[in-house]
Design an enzyme around this catalytic site. Structure first.
Site, short mmCIF file in Angstrom:
data_model
loop_
_atom_site.label_atom_id
_atom_site.label_comp_id
_atom_site.label_asym_id
_atom_site.label_seq_id
_atom_site.Cartn_x
_atom_site.Cartn_y
_atom_site.Cartn_z
N GLU A 168 0.82 -1.21 0.00
CA GLU A 168 0.00 0.00 0.00
C GLU A 168 0.86 1.27 0.00
O GLU A 168 0.85 2.06 0.96
CB GLU A 168 -0.95 0.00 1.20
CG GLU A 168 -1.87 -1.21 1.23
CD GLU A 168 -3.03 -1.07 2.21
OE1 GLU A 168 -3.12 -0.05 2.89
OE2 GLU A 168 -3.84 -2.01 2.27
N GLU A 366 -4.82 -8.98 0.90
CA GLU A 366 -5.45 -8.68 2.19
C GLU A 366 -6.94 -8.48 1.99
O GLU A 366 -7.37 -7.79 1.06
CB GLU A 366 -4.90 -7.38 2.81
CG GLU A 366 -3.56 -7.50 3.44
CD GLU A 366 -3.11 -6.20 4.12
OE1 GLU A 366 -3.96 -5.46 4.67
OE2 GLU A 366 -1.90 -5.93 4.07
C1 BG6 Z 1 -4.13 -2.67 5.42
C2 BG6 Z 1 -2.67 -2.65 5.84
O1 BG6 Z 1 -4.47 -1.43 4.88
O2 BG6 Z 1 -5.10 -2.83 6.37
C3 BG6 Z 1 -2.42 -3.32 7.18
O3 BG6 Z 1 -1.83 -3.19 4.88
C4 BG6 Z 1 -3.53 -3.00 8.16
O4 BG6 Z 1 -1.14 -2.94 7.64
C5 BG6 Z 1 -4.85 -3.52 7.56
O5 BG6 Z 1 -3.31 -3.50 9.44
C6 BG6 Z 1 -6.08 -3.36 8.44
O6 BG6 Z 1 -6.35 -2.02 8.70
P1 BG6 Z 1 -6.32 -1.46 10.17
O7 BG6 Z 1 -6.23 0.02 10.05
O8 BG6 Z 1 -7.59 -1.89 10.82
O9 BG6 Z 1 -5.11 -2.05 10.79
#
Ligand code: BG6
Length: 471
Positions: A168, A366
Protein backbone atom coordinates in the site's frame (compact mmCIF):
# COMPACT_ATOMS: atom_id res chain seq x y z
CA UNK A 1 -24.76 -24.39 -2.66
CA UNK A 2 -21.18 -25.65 -2.99
CA UNK A 3 -18.51 -23.75 -4.87
CA UNK A 4 -15.35 -25.54 -5.91
CA UNK A 5 -12.05 -23.84 -5.05
CA UNK A 6 -9.63 -24.61 -7.90
CA UNK A 7 -6.72 -26.81 -6.78
CA UNK A 8 -4.11 -24.16 -7.56
CA UNK A 9 -6.07 -21.25 -6.02
CA UNK A 10 -4.05 -20.00 -3.04
CA UNK A 11 -5.77 -19.78 0.34
CA UNK A 12 -3.22 -17.98 2.49
CA UNK A 13 -2.76 -15.36 5.18
CA UNK A 14 -0.70 -12.23 5.70
CA UNK A 15 0.88 -9.91 8.20
CA UNK A 16 3.83 -7.55 8.37
CA UNK A 17 7.07 -7.26 10.32
CA UNK A 18 6.33 -4.14 12.36
CA UNK A 19 2.81 -5.28 13.27
CA UNK A 20 4.02 -8.53 14.79
CA UNK A 21 7.69 -8.74 15.70
CA UNK A 22 8.12 -6.30 18.60
CA UNK A 23 11.33 -4.55 19.57
CA UNK A 24 13.21 -7.50 21.04
CA UNK A 25 16.80 -7.33 19.75
CA UNK A 26 16.19 -3.98 18.05
CA UNK A 27 19.27 -1.76 18.24
CA UNK A 28 19.69 1.92 18.96
CA UNK A 29 18.89 3.99 15.87
CA UNK A 30 16.82 1.27 14.17
CA UNK A 31 13.47 3.02 14.42
CA UNK A 32 11.11 2.95 11.48
CA UNK A 33 8.58 5.69 10.75
CA UNK A 34 5.98 3.70 12.69
CA UNK A 35 8.22 3.34 15.74
CA UNK A 36 8.90 7.08 15.73
CA UNK A 37 5.26 8.00 15.31
CA UNK A 38 4.38 5.71 18.24
CA UNK A 39 7.09 7.33 20.38
CA UNK A 40 5.94 10.84 19.43
CA UNK A 41 2.18 10.41 19.74
CA UNK A 42 1.60 7.43 21.98
CA UNK A 43 -1.68 8.96 23.14
CA UNK A 44 -3.33 8.31 19.77
CA UNK A 45 -2.52 4.58 19.96
CA UNK A 46 -5.39 2.59 21.47
CA UNK A 47 -4.72 1.97 25.18
CA UNK A 48 -1.03 2.76 24.59
CA UNK A 49 -0.28 -0.51 22.74
CA UNK A 50 1.90 -0.30 19.64
CA UNK A 51 4.88 -1.83 17.88
CA UNK A 52 6.98 -2.14 21.06
CA UNK A 53 5.84 -5.64 21.99
CA UNK A 54 3.31 -6.29 19.21
CA UNK A 55 2.76 -10.08 19.18
CA UNK A 56 6.39 -10.75 20.12
CA UNK A 57 6.71 -12.63 16.84
CA UNK A 58 10.47 -12.08 16.86
CA UNK A 59 10.69 -14.53 19.71
CA UNK A 60 7.56 -16.59 19.19
CA UNK A 61 7.28 -17.03 15.42
CA UNK A 62 7.67 -20.80 15.73
CA UNK A 63 4.38 -20.94 17.69
CA UNK A 64 2.62 -19.22 14.79
CA UNK A 65 4.28 -21.43 12.23
CA UNK A 66 3.07 -24.46 14.22
CA UNK A 67 -0.48 -23.13 13.94
CA UNK A 68 0.02 -22.65 10.20
CA UNK A 69 1.10 -26.25 9.93
CA UNK A 70 -1.85 -27.38 12.02
CA UNK A 71 -4.36 -25.77 9.67
CA UNK A 72 -2.45 -26.66 6.50
CA UNK A 73 -1.77 -23.07 5.43
CA UNK A 74 0.25 -23.04 2.19
CA UNK A 75 1.24 -19.35 1.81
CA UNK A 76 2.21 -16.65 4.29
CA UNK A 77 3.13 -13.08 3.43
CA UNK A 78 5.07 -10.79 5.71
CA UNK A 79 7.70 -8.08 5.32
CA UNK A 80 11.36 -7.55 6.08
CA UNK A 81 11.72 -4.64 8.47
CA UNK A 82 14.02 -2.35 6.46
CA UNK A 83 14.74 -0.28 9.58
CA UNK A 84 16.06 -3.35 11.39
CA UNK A 85 17.79 -5.01 8.45
CA UNK A 86 20.75 -2.60 8.51
CA UNK A 87 22.90 -0.99 11.18
CA UNK A 88 24.08 1.56 8.59
CA UNK A 89 21.51 2.46 5.95
CA UNK A 90 23.78 4.43 3.66
CA UNK A 91 26.57 1.88 3.50
CA UNK A 92 24.10 -0.99 3.65
CA UNK A 93 25.72 -2.76 6.59
CA UNK A 94 23.45 -5.69 7.37
CA UNK A 95 22.38 -6.37 10.95
CA UNK A 96 23.36 -10.02 11.03
CA UNK A 97 21.15 -10.80 14.05
CA UNK A 98 18.03 -9.51 12.36
CA UNK A 99 18.94 -10.99 8.97
CA UNK A 100 19.39 -14.34 10.70
CA UNK A 101 15.92 -13.99 12.20
CA UNK A 102 14.50 -13.68 8.66
CA UNK A 103 16.57 -16.73 7.62
CA UNK A 104 15.17 -18.70 10.55
CA UNK A 105 11.62 -17.61 9.81
CA UNK A 106 11.90 -18.60 6.14
CA UNK A 107 13.35 -21.98 7.07
CA UNK A 108 10.67 -22.61 9.69
CA UNK A 109 7.93 -21.76 7.18
CA UNK A 110 9.39 -24.01 4.51
CA UNK A 111 9.76 -26.86 7.02
CA UNK A 112 6.07 -26.48 7.80
CA UNK A 113 5.14 -26.61 4.11
CA UNK A 114 4.29 -22.88 3.97
CA UNK A 115 5.59 -20.77 1.09
CA UNK A 116 6.99 -17.44 2.34
CA UNK A 117 6.15 -14.33 0.31
CA UNK A 118 8.16 -11.25 1.24
CA UNK A 119 7.48 -7.55 0.96
CA UNK A 120 10.38 -5.11 1.21
CA UNK A 121 8.46 -2.25 2.81
CA UNK A 122 5.27 -2.36 4.83
CA UNK A 123 5.64 1.21 6.18
CA UNK A 124 9.03 0.36 7.75
CA UNK A 125 11.09 3.15 6.20
CA UNK A 126 14.03 3.92 8.53
CA UNK A 127 13.56 7.14 10.54
CA UNK A 128 17.20 7.91 9.81
CA UNK A 129 16.36 8.27 6.11
CA UNK A 130 13.35 10.39 6.97
CA UNK A 131 15.47 12.75 9.03
CA UNK A 132 18.47 12.94 6.74
CA UNK A 133 16.78 12.85 3.30
CA UNK A 134 13.15 13.74 4.03
CA UNK A 135 12.28 10.13 3.24
CA UNK A 136 10.83 9.38 -0.18
CA UNK A 137 11.20 13.04 -1.19
CA UNK A 138 14.74 12.11 -2.12
CA UNK A 139 16.12 10.26 -5.12
CA UNK A 140 18.95 9.04 -2.85
CA UNK A 141 16.39 7.01 -0.93
CA UNK A 142 15.22 5.42 -4.20
CA UNK A 143 18.80 4.26 -4.81
CA UNK A 144 19.23 3.03 -1.23
CA UNK A 145 16.02 1.03 -1.55
CA UNK A 146 17.31 -0.65 -4.71
CA UNK A 147 20.53 -1.60 -2.92
CA UNK A 148 18.52 -2.96 -0.01
CA UNK A 149 16.42 -5.02 -2.44
CA UNK A 150 19.53 -6.50 -4.03
CA UNK A 151 20.94 -7.58 -0.68
CA UNK A 152 17.62 -9.15 0.27
CA UNK A 153 17.37 -11.00 -3.07
CA UNK A 154 20.93 -12.30 -2.72
CA UNK A 155 20.37 -13.49 0.78
CA UNK A 156 16.88 -15.00 0.56
CA UNK A 157 16.21 -15.49 -3.15
CA UNK A 158 17.23 -19.15 -3.00
CA UNK A 159 14.15 -19.84 -0.86
CA UNK A 160 11.76 -16.94 -1.50
CA UNK A 161 10.23 -16.86 -4.98
CA UNK A 162 7.48 -14.27 -4.65
CA UNK A 163 8.47 -10.72 -3.79
CA UNK A 164 6.73 -7.38 -3.40
CA UNK A 165 8.37 -3.96 -3.29
CA UNK A 166 5.78 -2.10 -1.18
CA UNK A 167 2.60 -2.71 0.71
CA UNK A 168 0.00 0.00 0.00
CA UNK A 169 2.58 2.60 -1.10
CA UNK A 170 0.02 5.44 -1.20
CA UNK A 171 -0.97 5.22 2.45
CA UNK A 172 1.72 6.83 4.61
CA UNK A 173 2.08 10.05 2.61
CA UNK A 174 -1.70 10.32 2.18
CA UNK A 175 -2.23 10.27 5.93
CA UNK A 176 0.85 12.39 6.72
CA UNK A 177 1.21 14.94 3.90
CA UNK A 178 -2.19 15.04 2.22
CA UNK A 179 -4.68 14.63 5.07
CA UNK A 180 -2.06 15.69 7.65
CA UNK A 181 -3.83 13.60 10.30
CA UNK A 182 -0.68 11.74 11.35
CA UNK A 183 2.57 12.87 12.87
CA UNK A 184 4.32 15.13 11.87
CA UNK A 185 1.10 16.70 10.39
CA UNK A 186 2.77 18.54 7.53
CA UNK A 187 0.30 19.49 4.79
CA UNK A 188 2.23 19.30 1.55
CA UNK A 189 0.41 18.02 -1.52
CA UNK A 190 3.41 18.26 -3.80
CA UNK A 191 5.41 16.12 -1.40
CA UNK A 192 2.55 13.61 -1.35
CA UNK A 193 2.82 13.24 -5.11
CA UNK A 194 6.62 13.23 -5.07
CA UNK A 195 6.56 10.28 -2.67
CA UNK A 196 4.08 8.48 -4.94
CA UNK A 197 6.35 9.00 -7.91
CA UNK A 198 9.49 7.88 -6.11
CA UNK A 199 7.80 4.70 -4.93
CA UNK A 200 6.65 3.99 -8.49
CA UNK A 201 10.19 4.66 -9.72
CA UNK A 202 11.76 2.55 -6.96
CA UNK A 203 9.45 -0.32 -7.89
CA UNK A 204 10.37 -0.08 -11.59
CA UNK A 205 14.08 -0.04 -10.71
CA UNK A 206 13.73 -3.03 -8.41
CA UNK A 207 11.75 -4.91 -11.09
CA UNK A 208 14.55 -4.17 -13.56
CA UNK A 209 17.15 -5.41 -11.10
CA UNK A 210 15.19 -8.60 -10.36
CA UNK A 211 15.01 -9.40 -14.06
CA UNK A 212 18.60 -8.41 -14.82
CA UNK A 213 19.77 -10.73 -12.06
CA UNK A 214 17.59 -13.45 -13.59
CA UNK A 215 16.12 -14.22 -10.21
CA UNK A 216 14.06 -17.36 -9.99
CA UNK A 217 10.53 -16.18 -9.19
CA UNK A 218 8.55 -13.00 -9.66
CA UNK A 219 8.33 -9.47 -8.37
CA UNK A 220 5.25 -7.32 -7.87
CA UNK A 221 3.72 -4.72 -5.62
CA UNK A 222 0.79 -4.72 -3.20
CA UNK A 223 -1.69 -1.94 -3.97
CA UNK A 224 -4.91 -0.90 -2.29
CA UNK A 225 -7.00 0.44 -5.14
CA UNK A 226 -10.49 1.16 -3.90
CA UNK A 227 -13.38 0.11 -6.08
CA UNK A 228 -14.97 3.51 -6.54
CA UNK A 229 -18.72 3.74 -6.94
CA UNK A 230 -20.46 7.02 -7.82
CA UNK A 231 -23.53 7.95 -5.79
CA UNK A 232 -25.70 8.19 -8.89
CA UNK A 233 -25.83 8.22 -12.65
CA UNK A 234 -25.51 12.02 -12.71
CA UNK A 235 -22.63 13.35 -14.72
CA UNK A 236 -21.30 15.22 -11.69
CA UNK A 237 -21.20 12.10 -9.50
CA UNK A 238 -19.62 10.04 -12.28
CA UNK A 239 -16.93 12.67 -12.67
CA UNK A 240 -16.24 12.66 -8.93
CA UNK A 241 -15.71 8.88 -8.99
CA UNK A 242 -13.55 9.14 -12.09
CA UNK A 243 -11.28 11.72 -10.46
CA UNK A 244 -11.05 9.87 -7.15
CA UNK A 245 -9.97 6.81 -9.08
CA UNK A 246 -7.41 8.83 -11.01
CA UNK A 247 -5.72 10.34 -7.94
CA UNK A 248 -5.71 7.33 -5.64
CA UNK A 249 -5.91 4.19 -7.78
CA UNK A 250 -4.62 4.85 -11.28
CA UNK A 251 -1.70 6.86 -9.89
CA UNK A 252 -0.09 3.46 -9.16
CA UNK A 253 -1.97 0.99 -11.34
CA UNK A 254 -1.29 2.73 -14.64
CA UNK A 255 2.46 3.31 -14.40
CA UNK A 256 3.15 -0.05 -12.78
CA UNK A 257 1.02 -2.19 -15.06
CA UNK A 258 0.73 -0.13 -18.26
CA UNK A 259 4.04 1.74 -17.99
CA UNK A 260 2.77 5.35 -17.88
CA UNK A 261 0.89 7.80 -15.68
CA UNK A 262 -2.49 8.83 -17.10
CA UNK A 263 -2.11 12.05 -19.12
CA UNK A 264 -5.17 13.47 -17.41
CA UNK A 265 -3.52 13.04 -14.00
CA UNK A 266 -0.35 14.80 -15.13
CA UNK A 267 -2.39 17.68 -16.52
CA UNK A 268 -4.37 18.12 -13.31
CA UNK A 269 -1.23 17.98 -11.16
CA UNK A 270 0.35 20.60 -13.37
CA UNK A 271 -2.75 22.78 -13.21
CA UNK A 272 -2.78 22.58 -9.41
CA UNK A 273 0.94 23.31 -9.16
CA UNK A 274 1.82 19.94 -7.62
CA UNK A 275 3.41 18.09 -10.50
CA UNK A 276 6.27 15.96 -9.18
CA UNK A 277 9.89 16.49 -10.22
CA UNK A 278 10.86 13.87 -12.73
CA UNK A 279 13.05 13.26 -15.74
CA UNK A 280 12.33 11.66 -19.10
CA UNK A 281 14.79 8.95 -18.15
CA UNK A 282 12.76 8.09 -15.05
CA UNK A 283 9.59 7.83 -17.11
CA UNK A 284 11.43 5.53 -19.52
CA UNK A 285 12.51 3.24 -16.66
CA UNK A 286 8.88 3.06 -15.55
CA UNK A 287 7.73 2.34 -19.09
CA UNK A 288 10.18 -0.52 -19.57
CA UNK A 289 9.70 -2.26 -16.24
CA UNK A 290 6.11 -3.14 -15.37
CA UNK A 291 5.54 -5.52 -12.45
CA UNK A 292 5.18 -9.27 -12.98
CA UNK A 293 2.07 -9.52 -10.83
CA UNK A 294 -0.07 -7.59 -8.37
CA UNK A 295 -1.21 -8.03 -4.81
CA UNK A 296 -4.48 -6.25 -4.11
CA UNK A 297 -5.70 -5.35 -0.62
CA UNK A 298 -9.44 -4.87 -0.55
CA UNK A 299 -11.56 -4.26 2.52
CA UNK A 300 -14.39 -1.87 1.63
CA UNK A 301 -15.93 -0.06 -1.32
CA UNK A 302 -15.32 3.64 -1.86
CA UNK A 303 -18.48 5.61 -2.57
CA UNK A 304 -18.24 9.20 -3.70
CA UNK A 305 -20.43 12.02 -4.89
CA UNK A 306 -19.87 15.42 -6.45
CA UNK A 307 -18.68 18.03 -3.93
CA UNK A 308 -21.60 19.79 -2.27
CA UNK A 309 -19.76 22.98 -1.32
CA UNK A 310 -17.34 25.29 -3.02
CA UNK A 311 -13.68 24.55 -2.30
CA UNK A 312 -12.05 26.81 0.30
CA UNK A 313 -9.42 28.53 -1.81
CA UNK A 314 -7.30 29.34 1.24
CA UNK A 315 -6.53 25.65 1.81
CA UNK A 316 -3.81 23.86 -0.16
CA UNK A 317 -4.88 21.67 -3.06
CA UNK A 318 -6.24 18.26 -2.08
CA UNK A 319 -7.97 15.92 -4.57
CA UNK A 320 -10.99 16.26 -2.25
CA UNK A 321 -11.66 19.41 -4.23
CA UNK A 322 -13.25 17.05 -6.77
CA UNK A 323 -15.34 14.71 -4.60
CA UNK A 324 -17.17 14.17 -1.33
CA UNK A 325 -17.47 10.81 0.36
CA UNK A 326 -20.92 9.24 0.17
CA UNK A 327 -22.57 6.90 2.70
CA UNK A 328 -25.13 4.62 1.17
CA UNK A 329 -28.16 4.46 3.47
CA UNK A 330 -28.78 0.86 4.60
CA UNK A 331 -25.25 -0.27 3.85
CA UNK A 332 -23.91 -3.33 5.67
CA UNK A 333 -21.25 -2.24 8.16
CA UNK A 334 -18.37 -3.52 10.21
CA UNK A 335 -19.08 -1.13 13.04
CA UNK A 336 -15.85 -1.85 14.93
CA UNK A 337 -13.80 -0.54 12.03
CA UNK A 338 -16.35 1.80 10.46
CA UNK A 339 -15.96 0.13 7.07
CA UNK A 340 -18.77 -0.84 4.73
CA UNK A 341 -19.05 -4.54 3.87
CA UNK A 342 -19.73 -5.10 0.18
CA UNK A 343 -18.41 -8.42 -1.22
CA UNK A 344 -19.47 -7.54 -4.79
CA UNK A 345 -16.40 -5.27 -4.92
CA UNK A 346 -14.21 -8.39 -5.23
CA UNK A 347 -15.91 -9.33 -8.46
CA UNK A 348 -15.88 -5.77 -9.74
CA UNK A 349 -12.16 -5.37 -9.04
CA UNK A 350 -11.43 -8.67 -10.79
CA UNK A 351 -13.36 -7.61 -13.89
CA UNK A 352 -11.59 -4.27 -13.96
CA UNK A 353 -8.18 -5.93 -13.88
CA UNK A 354 -9.34 -8.26 -16.61
CA UNK A 355 -10.73 -5.55 -18.84
CA UNK A 356 -8.46 -2.57 -18.19
CA UNK A 357 -5.18 -4.07 -17.02
CA UNK A 358 -4.69 -6.96 -19.43
CA UNK A 359 -5.74 -9.55 -16.83
CA UNK A 360 -2.29 -9.35 -15.25
CA UNK A 361 -1.79 -12.18 -12.71
CA UNK A 362 -2.85 -11.01 -9.26
CA UNK A 363 -4.17 -12.15 -5.94
CA UNK A 364 -6.00 -10.70 -2.99
CA UNK A 365 -3.18 -10.07 -0.55
CA UNK A 366 -5.45 -8.68 2.19
CA UNK A 367 -9.11 -8.79 3.10
CA UNK A 368 -10.46 -9.41 6.55
CA UNK A 369 -12.59 -8.29 9.44
CA UNK A 370 -11.30 -6.46 12.50
CA UNK A 371 -13.69 -6.81 15.44
CA UNK A 372 -13.56 -5.08 18.80
CA UNK A 373 -13.99 -6.94 22.08
CA UNK A 374 -13.65 -10.46 20.72
CA UNK A 375 -13.28 -11.82 24.25
CA UNK A 376 -17.11 -11.59 24.32
CA UNK A 377 -17.19 -14.49 21.91
CA UNK A 378 -14.81 -16.81 23.77
CA UNK A 379 -16.35 -20.15 24.81
CA UNK A 380 -15.53 -22.12 28.00
CA UNK A 381 -12.28 -23.32 26.44
CA UNK A 382 -11.30 -19.77 25.47
CA UNK A 383 -11.90 -20.35 21.76
CA UNK A 384 -13.31 -17.29 19.99
CA UNK A 385 -16.50 -18.32 18.18
CA UNK A 386 -16.06 -15.86 15.32
CA UNK A 387 -18.87 -16.87 13.00
CA UNK A 388 -19.07 -13.28 11.73
CA UNK A 389 -15.49 -13.63 10.39
CA UNK A 390 -16.33 -16.93 8.71
CA UNK A 391 -19.34 -15.29 7.04
CA UNK A 392 -17.23 -12.33 5.96
CA UNK A 393 -14.52 -14.51 4.41
CA UNK A 394 -17.09 -16.79 2.79
CA UNK A 395 -18.95 -13.90 1.14
CA UNK A 396 -15.79 -12.28 -0.21
CA UNK A 397 -14.19 -15.51 -1.35
CA UNK A 398 -17.41 -16.54 -3.04
CA UNK A 399 -17.52 -13.34 -5.12
CA UNK A 400 -13.87 -13.89 -6.05
CA UNK A 401 -14.51 -17.47 -7.15
CA UNK A 402 -17.32 -16.21 -9.39
CA UNK A 403 -14.82 -13.86 -11.00
CA UNK A 404 -12.40 -16.73 -11.57
CA UNK A 405 -15.25 -18.63 -13.25
CA UNK A 406 -15.70 -15.60 -15.48
CA UNK A 407 -12.10 -15.57 -16.62
CA UNK A 408 -10.36 -13.45 -13.98
CA UNK A 409 -6.65 -14.15 -13.56
CA UNK A 410 -6.98 -13.94 -9.78
CA UNK A 411 -4.74 -16.60 -8.25
CA UNK A 412 -5.76 -16.54 -4.65
CA UNK A 413 -7.05 -15.06 -1.44
CA UNK A 414 -4.91 -14.18 1.56
CA UNK A 415 -6.60 -13.23 4.78
CA UNK A 416 -5.49 -10.31 6.93
CA UNK A 417 -4.30 -11.52 9.29
CA UNK A 418 -2.93 -14.87 10.39
CA UNK A 419 -2.85 -13.81 14.05
CA UNK A 420 -4.29 -10.76 15.76
CA UNK A 421 -1.75 -7.97 15.42
CA UNK A 422 -1.09 -4.28 15.96
CA UNK A 423 -2.83 -1.78 13.68
CA UNK A 424 -1.69 1.80 13.16
CA UNK A 425 -3.31 3.69 16.06
CA UNK A 426 -6.06 1.09 16.63
CA UNK A 427 -3.37 -1.24 17.98
CA UNK A 428 -5.13 -4.32 19.42
CA UNK A 429 -8.59 -2.72 19.46
CA UNK A 430 -9.90 -4.62 16.43
CA UNK A 431 -8.85 -8.25 16.12
CA UNK A 432 -8.28 -9.71 12.66
CA UNK A 433 -6.63 -13.08 13.21
CA UNK A 434 -7.41 -16.75 12.79
CA UNK A 435 -5.36 -16.99 15.98
CA UNK A 436 -6.14 -14.95 19.07
CA UNK A 437 -3.35 -13.14 20.91
CA UNK A 438 -3.87 -12.46 24.61
CA UNK A 439 -2.25 -9.28 25.86
CA UNK A 440 -0.54 -11.06 28.75
CA UNK A 441 3.22 -10.98 29.07
CA UNK A 442 3.49 -14.22 27.13
CA UNK A 443 1.28 -13.01 24.31
CA UNK A 444 -0.49 -16.38 24.61
CA UNK A 445 -1.96 -17.69 21.35
CA UNK A 446 -5.10 -19.70 20.69
CA UNK A 447 -6.75 -20.81 17.46
CA UNK A 448 -10.19 -19.31 16.80
CA UNK A 449 -13.15 -21.11 15.27
CA UNK A 450 -12.33 -19.37 11.97
CA UNK A 451 -8.90 -21.06 12.06
CA UNK A 452 -10.57 -24.47 12.10
CA UNK A 453 -12.93 -23.41 9.33
CA UNK A 454 -9.99 -22.18 7.24
CA UNK A 455 -8.35 -25.58 7.70
CA UNK A 456 -11.48 -27.22 6.37
CA UNK A 457 -11.69 -25.14 3.21
CA UNK A 458 -7.96 -25.55 2.55
CA UNK A 459 -8.33 -29.32 2.84
CA UNK A 460 -11.63 -29.81 1.05
CA UNK A 461 -11.35 -27.05 -1.58
CA UNK A 462 -15.08 -26.48 -1.29
CA UNK A 463 -16.92 -23.36 -0.15
CA UNK A 464 -20.46 -23.83 1.14
CA UNK A 465 -22.47 -20.72 0.37
CA UNK A 466 -26.04 -19.93 1.25
CA UNK A 467 -28.46 -19.55 -1.64
CA UNK A 468 -30.02 -16.09 -1.67
CA UNK A 469 -33.75 -16.51 -1.26
CA UNK A 470 -36.68 -14.11 -1.16
CA UNK A 471 -37.90 -13.96 2.40
C1 BG6 B 1 -4.13 -2.67 5.42
C2 BG6 B 1 -2.67 -2.65 5.84
O1 BG6 B 1 -4.47 -1.43 4.88
O2 BG6 B 1 -5.10 -2.83 6.37
C3 BG6 B 1 -2.42 -3.32 7.18
O3 BG6 B 1 -1.83 -3.19 4.88
C4 BG6 B 1 -3.53 -3.00 8.16
O4 BG6 B 1 -1.14 -2.94 7.64
C5 BG6 B 1 -4.85 -3.52 7.56
O5 BG6 B 1 -3.31 -3.50 9.44
C6 BG6 B 1 -6.08 -3.36 8.44
O6 BG6 B 1 -6.35 -2.02 8.70
P1 BG6 B 1 -6.32 -1.46 10.17
O7 BG6 B 1 -6.23 0.02 10.05
O8 BG6 B 1 -7.59 -1.89 10.82
O9 BG6 B 1 -5.11 -2.05 10.79
Amino acid sequence: MKKRIPADFVIGAASSAWQTEGWMGKKEGQDSYLDSWYKQERFVWHEGYGPAVATNFYEKFQDDVDFMKEIGLTHYRTSINWARFFTDYENCVVDEDYAQHIDDLIDALLDAGVEPMLCLEHYEMPTFLQEKYDGWSSKEVVELFVRYAEIAFDRYGDRVKQWFTFNEPVVIQTRVYLDAIRWPHEQNTKKWMQWNHHKVLATAKVVRLFHEKEMDGRIGIILNPEVTYPRSSSEADQKAAHLYDLFFNRVYLDPLVKGAYPEELLELLEKQGVLFDHTEEELAVIKDNPVDFLGINLYYPKRVQAPRYEWNKDTPFHPEMYYDPFELPGRRMNKSRGWEIYPQMMYDMAMRIKEEYGNIPWLITENGMGIEGEERFQDDQGMVQDDYRIDYIRDHLSALLDAVEDGSSCEGYMLWAFTDCVSPMNAFKNRYGLVRIELDEERTRKLKKSGLWYKEIIENRVLEVEEITDK
